[in-house]
Design a protein around this motif. Sequence first.
Motif, PDB file in Angstrom:
ATOM      1  N   HIS A 145     -28.065  43.189  -7.554  1.00 36.98           N
ATOM      2  CA  HIS A 145     -28.556  43.924  -6.541  1.00 36.98           C
ATOM      3  C   HIS A 145     -29.892  43.595  -5.817  1.00 36.98           C
ATOM      4  O   HIS A 145     -30.774  44.174  -6.454  1.00 36.98           O
ATOM      5  CB  HIS A 145     -28.381  45.566  -6.779  1.00 36.98           C
ATOM      6  N   TRP A 146     -29.986  42.854  -5.190  1.00 31.98           N
ATOM      7  CA  TRP A 146     -31.368  42.655  -4.542  1.00 31.98           C
ATOM      8  C   TRP A 146     -31.993  43.607  -4.039  1.00 31.98           C
ATOM      9  O   TRP A 146     -33.389  43.439  -3.936  1.00 31.98           O
ATOM     10  CB  TRP A 146     -31.157  41.025  -3.609  1.00 31.98           C
ATOM     11  N   GLY A 147     -31.597  44.279  -3.323  1.00 30.27           N
ATOM     12  CA  GLY A 147     -32.119  45.441  -2.592  1.00 30.27           C
ATOM     13  C   GLY A 147     -32.882  46.282  -3.609  1.00 30.27           C
ATOM     14  O   GLY A 147     -33.940  46.788  -3.492  1.00 30.27           O
ATOM     15  N   ARG A 148     -31.974  46.436  -4.590  1.00 34.38           N
ATOM     16  CA  ARG A 148     -32.666  47.263  -5.668  1.00 34.38           C
ATOM     17  C   ARG A 148     -33.888  46.596  -6.461  1.00 34.38           C
ATOM     18  O   ARG A 148     -34.785  47.261  -6.840  1.00 34.38           O
ATOM     19  CB  ARG A 148     -31.554  47.627  -6.801  1.00 34.38           C
ATOM     20  N   LEU A 149     -33.789  45.244  -6.801  1.00 28.60           N
ATOM     21  CA  LEU A 149     -34.607  44.319  -7.338  1.00 28.60           C
ATOM     22  C   LEU A 149     -36.046  44.609  -6.347  1.00 28.60           C
ATOM     23  O   LEU A 149     -37.097  44.701  -6.561  1.00 28.60           O
ATOM     24  CB  LEU A 149     -34.210  43.014  -7.230  1.00 28.60           C
ATOM     25  N   LEU A 150     -35.698  44.785  -5.094  1.00 29.73           N
ATOM     26  CA  LEU A 150     -36.858  44.693  -4.068  1.00 29.73           C
ATOM     27  C   LEU A 150     -37.610  45.905  -4.379  1.00 29.73           C
ATOM     28  O   LEU A 150     -38.852  46.172  -4.414  1.00 29.73           O
ATOM     29  CB  LEU A 150     -36.373  44.432  -2.705  1.00 29.73           C
ATOM     30  N   PHE A 151     -36.812  47.093  -4.203  1.00 30.59           N
ATOM     31  CA  PHE A 151     -37.431  48.213  -4.564  1.00 30.59           C
ATOM     32  C   PHE A 151     -38.235  48.610  -5.740  1.00 30.59           C
ATOM     33  O   PHE A 151     -39.278  48.983  -6.060  1.00 30.59           O
ATOM     34  CB  PHE A 151     -36.400  49.374  -4.397  1.00 30.59           C
ATOM     35  N   SER A 152     -37.679  47.888  -6.986  1.00 31.70           N
ATOM     36  CA  SER A 152     -38.401  47.816  -8.506  1.00 31.70           C
ATOM     37  C   SER A 152     -39.603  47.036  -8.188  1.00 31.70           C
ATOM     38  O   SER A 152     -40.615  47.494  -8.716  1.00 31.70           O
ATOM     39  CB  SER A 152     -37.367  47.160  -9.230  1.00 31.70           C
ATOM     40  N   ALA A 153     -39.642  45.799  -7.470  1.00 30.14           N
ATOM     41  CA  ALA A 153     -40.676  44.998  -7.579  1.00 30.14           C
ATOM     42  C   ALA A 153     -41.929  45.780  -6.679  1.00 30.14           C
ATOM     43  O   ALA A 153     -43.053  45.742  -7.127  1.00 30.14           O
ATOM     44  CB  ALA A 153     -40.227  43.913  -6.743  1.00 30.14           C
ATOM     45  N   LYS A 154     -41.498  46.601  -5.591  1.00 27.40           N
ATOM     46  CA  LYS A 154     -42.393  47.237  -4.724  1.00 27.40           C
ATOM     47  C   LYS A 154     -43.152  48.362  -5.742  1.00 27.40           C
ATOM     48  O   LYS A 154     -44.248  48.950  -5.613  1.00 27.40           O
ATOM     49  CB  LYS A 154     -41.903  47.666  -3.492  1.00 27.40           C
ATOM     50  N   GLU A 155     -42.253  49.088  -6.476  1.00 28.44           N
ATOM     51  CA  GLU A 155     -42.770  50.038  -7.313  1.00 28.44           C
ATOM     52  C   GLU A 155     -43.754  49.248  -8.296  1.00 28.44           C
ATOM     53  O   GLU A 155     -44.712  49.799  -8.577  1.00 28.44           O
ATOM     54  CB  GLU A 155     -41.658  50.506  -8.165  1.00 28.44           C
ATOM     55  N   SER A 156     -43.591  48.180  -8.756  1.00 30.26           N
ATOM     56  CA  SER A 156     -44.597  47.592  -9.790  1.00 30.26           C
ATOM     57  C   SER A 156     -45.849  47.308  -9.146  1.00 30.26           C
ATOM     58  O   SER A 156     -47.009  47.403  -9.568  1.00 30.26           O
ATOM     59  CB  SER A 156     -43.943  46.418 -10.192  1.00 30.26           C
ATOM     60  N   ALA A 174     -46.553  45.588   1.953  1.00 35.09           N
ATOM     61  CA  ALA A 174     -46.770  44.493   1.073  1.00 35.09           C
ATOM     62  C   ALA A 174     -45.386  44.047   1.303  1.00 35.09           C
ATOM     63  O   ALA A 174     -44.214  44.623   1.263  1.00 35.09           O
ATOM     64  CB  ALA A 174     -46.748  45.231  -0.521  1.00 35.09           C
ATOM     65  N   GLU A 175     -45.176  42.589   1.477  1.00 28.75           N
ATOM     66  CA  GLU A 175     -44.147  41.700   1.734  1.00 28.75           C
ATOM     67  C   GLU A 175     -43.892  40.995   0.754  1.00 28.75           C
ATOM     68  O   GLU A 175     -44.834  40.319   0.245  1.00 28.75           O
ATOM     69  CB  GLU A 175     -44.278  40.994   3.081  1.00 28.75           C
ATOM     70  N   LEU A 176     -42.496  41.163   0.343  1.00 30.52           N
ATOM     71  CA  LEU A 176     -42.086  40.456  -1.054  1.00 30.52           C
ATOM     72  C   LEU A 176     -41.362  39.186  -0.634  1.00 30.52           C
ATOM     73  O   LEU A 176     -40.366  39.128   0.259  1.00 30.52           O
ATOM     74  CB  LEU A 176     -41.391  41.478  -2.119  1.00 30.52           C
TER      75      LEU A 176
END
Length: 260
Positions: A145-156, A174-176
């Motif tokens: 679930h890439w949207g969730r991965l994006l959210f997690s990465a932005k949390e990190s 921040a752009e990932l």
Amino acid sequence: MIEELLPPEAVAEEGFGSPSPAAASLHPVFPEEAAVVARAVPKRKEEFAAVRVCARAALGRLGLPPVPLLPNRRGAPQWPAGVVGSMTHCDGYRAAVVARSGTLASVGIDAEPNGPLPDGVLDVVSLPGERAWIRSLTALRPEVHWGRLLFSAKESVFKTWYPLTGQELDFEEAELEVDPGARTFSARLLVPGPVVGGVRLDGFAGRWAVGSGLVVTAIALPAAVPSTAPPAASATAPSVVPPPGAPGGPSVSGSAASRA
């Protein structure tokens, strides 16, 4: 799971499943910590205590005694002098990572369930270019679930950023980009970055993993950084500078939540 994303300088402890009552009795929270969550619902109290069990175990591996780990005004944990760290928890999982500040300048970790984001959340936490690669990668690898991965990465990203700056960082600042093969990501800061080792950073590099029903992301920022920050990668064929240790080299507001 989290330790594989981090360099040797970082010490990680994690737990799966629901914390047992026996573990809670063996590792109770300090009175100062109990006061912080005195009015919280039982689930919040359980998560708060369980992740601190991980954090104190990690500190013990650094040779440090157990101490209260109180959240600051932003909710981020306040670590002992000379230590950097990060915590995360979600249903069925909790983890903490610590390191000596002489080896790492900052660290940020996050874990999320590998499932869809709630309706409307993706538009709040992502930029148009990010939504483009999410669509592309979803077509190629729908099991992530890439949207969730994006959210997690932005949390990190936020958890790495905040101890260095003491400032908020909105999702759109921040752009990932994600490399699905190398399991890395790069974050390009769209605001002036922190100064580390005399170098102003304009991005962070991190790693991610998916397994056990979770998406996990981590950033470990060295205390001495290269003179240039990691470049942003292209959406179709990302080129990411791997962080240390890499092979080869939600409730949503305007800012990512610290979740400690």
